[in-house]
Design a protein around this motif. Structure first.
Motif, PDB file in Angstrom:
ATOM      1  N   LEU A 188       8.621  10.655  -0.059  1.00  0.00           N
ATOM      2  CA  LEU A 188       8.268   9.716  -1.144  1.00  0.00           C
ATOM      3  C   LEU A 188       7.081   9.389  -1.160  1.00  0.00           C
ATOM      4  CD1 LEU A 188       9.280   7.445  -2.862  1.00  0.00           C
ATOM      5  CD2 LEU A 188       9.974   6.255  -1.182  1.00  0.00           C
ATOM      6  N   THR A 189       6.200   8.874  -2.487  1.00  0.00           N
ATOM      7  CA  THR A 189       5.439   8.941  -2.300  1.00  0.00           C
ATOM      8  C   THR A 189       5.282   7.471  -2.644  1.00  0.00           C
ATOM      9  OG1 THR A 189       3.967  10.781  -2.855  1.00  0.00           O
ATOM     10  CG2 THR A 189       2.161   9.025  -3.373  1.00  0.00           C
ATOM     11  N   LEU A 190       4.503   7.058  -1.900  1.00  0.00           N
ATOM     12  CA  LEU A 190       4.466   4.949  -2.880  1.00  0.00           C
ATOM     13  C   LEU A 190       2.763   4.390  -2.841  1.00  0.00           C
ATOM     14  CD1 LEU A 190       7.223   3.452   0.220  1.00  0.00           C
ATOM     15  CD2 LEU A 190       6.734   4.515  -2.257  1.00  0.00           C
ATOM     16  N   THR A 191       2.690   3.478  -4.149  1.00  0.00           N
ATOM     17  CA  THR A 191       1.412   3.490  -4.272  1.00  0.00           C
ATOM     18  C   THR A 191       1.806   1.742  -4.410  1.00  0.00           C
ATOM     19  OG1 THR A 191       0.527   5.888  -5.298  1.00  0.00           O
ATOM     20  CG2 THR A 191      -0.011   3.474  -5.892  1.00  0.00           C
ATOM     21  N   LEU A 192       0.998   0.720  -3.960  1.00  0.00           N
ATOM     22  CA  LEU A 192       1.143  -0.327  -4.338  1.00  0.00           C
ATOM     23  C   LEU A 192      -0.038  -0.318  -5.489  1.00  0.00           C
ATOM     24  CD1 LEU A 192       1.999  -3.522  -3.054  1.00  0.00           C
ATOM     25  CD2 LEU A 192       0.334  -3.054  -1.624  1.00  0.00           C
ATOM     26  N   LYS A 193       0.500  -1.887  -6.687  1.00  0.00           N
ATOM     27  CA  LYS A 193       0.196  -2.044  -7.446  1.00  0.00           C
ATOM     28  C   LYS A 193      -0.206  -3.879  -7.202  1.00  0.00           C
ATOM     29  CE  LYS A 193      -1.181   0.526 -10.220  1.00  0.00           C
ATOM     30  NZ  LYS A 193      -2.472   1.363  -9.929  1.00  0.00           N
TER      31      LYS A 193
END
Ligand SMILES: [Fe+2]
Length: 304
Positions: A281-286
């Motif tokens: 899983l790739t998680l990117t915080l916005k």
């Protein structure tokens, strides 16, 4: 089951499995362009939307924050397969007026055709949520009086659970029935990695004397359940309003940030872009604050 809105087409609700007592199993697919071997979701938590769009708490206008997140989700080039809100949709008491404001604020998401999956938190009220939002509900719930469901994606199955015990009481609990259901559901779906999604955090140590349990009251039994199924790879939750990524014996603990207010100075609020792929899983915080040092930071989660 949680509340699911799928305005594009009911075809995405592929089947209600008779094998699991009439509950809802939803298969997702990536809409439009995007990598064919991935599925993306917008992960939101703890929106705490009040009755009035003008209400401010902890120096945050929660409605404004959700409006910003909605704009950003719709601008995301990845074109997610859906939006998941992991509870505390309402401000504090799960008022019908809170959900009316929530519904109008989130409306551009559903109008755009994105499936929306709403879960309960300790500041939600099941009846008021159902009343205020257009619902596609199973006639026979998987677990009596609880909102649970399964999102089947090409790379992983997501099990959305319900930890609300009493509105505006901080303690959460899954209960024997729901844990038994999850055990059966996991055992019948071992072909893909499993990701379990709940509002509350695990609380593995007792609270100080005279204090309430703030996480899941049945954390130990729940953790044992998760660990006994090796294909459970991650536990996604909100509730603490504190973005963090940890691991426990190979289980990834993904604590989503709040869309609303934080409880620690400098902690980020915002949402998370999640893209599943075959190995993880790739998680990117916005973050709400575009200048926050963690804004846009990506993390690769590898299944163990
Ligand atoms: Fe919350």
């Amino acid at each position: 089951m949680p509340i699911h809105q799928s305005p594009v087409s009911r075809r995405q609700f592929l089947r209600c499995s008779a094998g699991i007592v009439g509950g809802l199993v939803i298969s997702t697919r990536v809409q439009g362009a995007g990598p064919s071997d991935s599925t993306s979701f917008a992960l939101l938590s703890d929106t705490h939307i009040p009755s009035s769009p003008d209400t401010v708490a902890h120096d945050v206008n929660m409605t404004s924050n959700l409006r910003q997140v909605v704009r950003e989700v719709l601008a995301w080039q990845q074109q997610p397969a859906g939006v998941i809100v992991t509870g505390d949709c309402a401000y504090l008491k799960g008022l019908p007026e809170d959900y009316a404001n929530f519904a109008s604020t989130i409306q551009p998401v559903t109008a755009s055709g994105l499936p929306l999956h709403l879960m309960t938190g300790n500041h939600d009220h099941r009846g008021a949520m159902v009343e205020a939002l257009t619902v596609q509900s199973a006639r026979n719930p998987l677990v009596q009086s609880r909102f649970v469901s399964i999102l089947e994606t090409p790379q992983a199955n997501l099990f959305l659970l319900d930890s609300l015990t009493q509105t505006n009481v901080v303690t959460g609990e899954l209960g024997d029935m729901q844990r038994n259901w999850l055990t059966q559901a996991l055992q019948s779906r071992q072909d893909k990695p499993a990701v379990v999604v709940v509002h509350h955090n695990l609380q593995l140590t007792p609270p100080a004397e005279g204090k309430r349990i703030t996480g899941l009251a049945d954390s130990l039994a729940f953790l044992e359940l998760l660990k006994s199924h090796r294909h459970v790879k991650a536990y996604i939750f909100g509730h603490t309003h504190n973005w963090s990524l940890k691991q426990m014996d190979g289980l990834h603990l993904i604590n989503l940030p709040p869309v609303a207010y934080v409880f620690g100075e400098g902690r980020p609020n915002g949402w998370v872009q999640a893209t599943f792929h075959p190995q993880g899983l790739t998680l990117t915080l916005k973050t709400i604050d575009a200048q926050h040092p963690l804004n846009g930071k990506s993390h690769e989660i590898h299944w163990s």
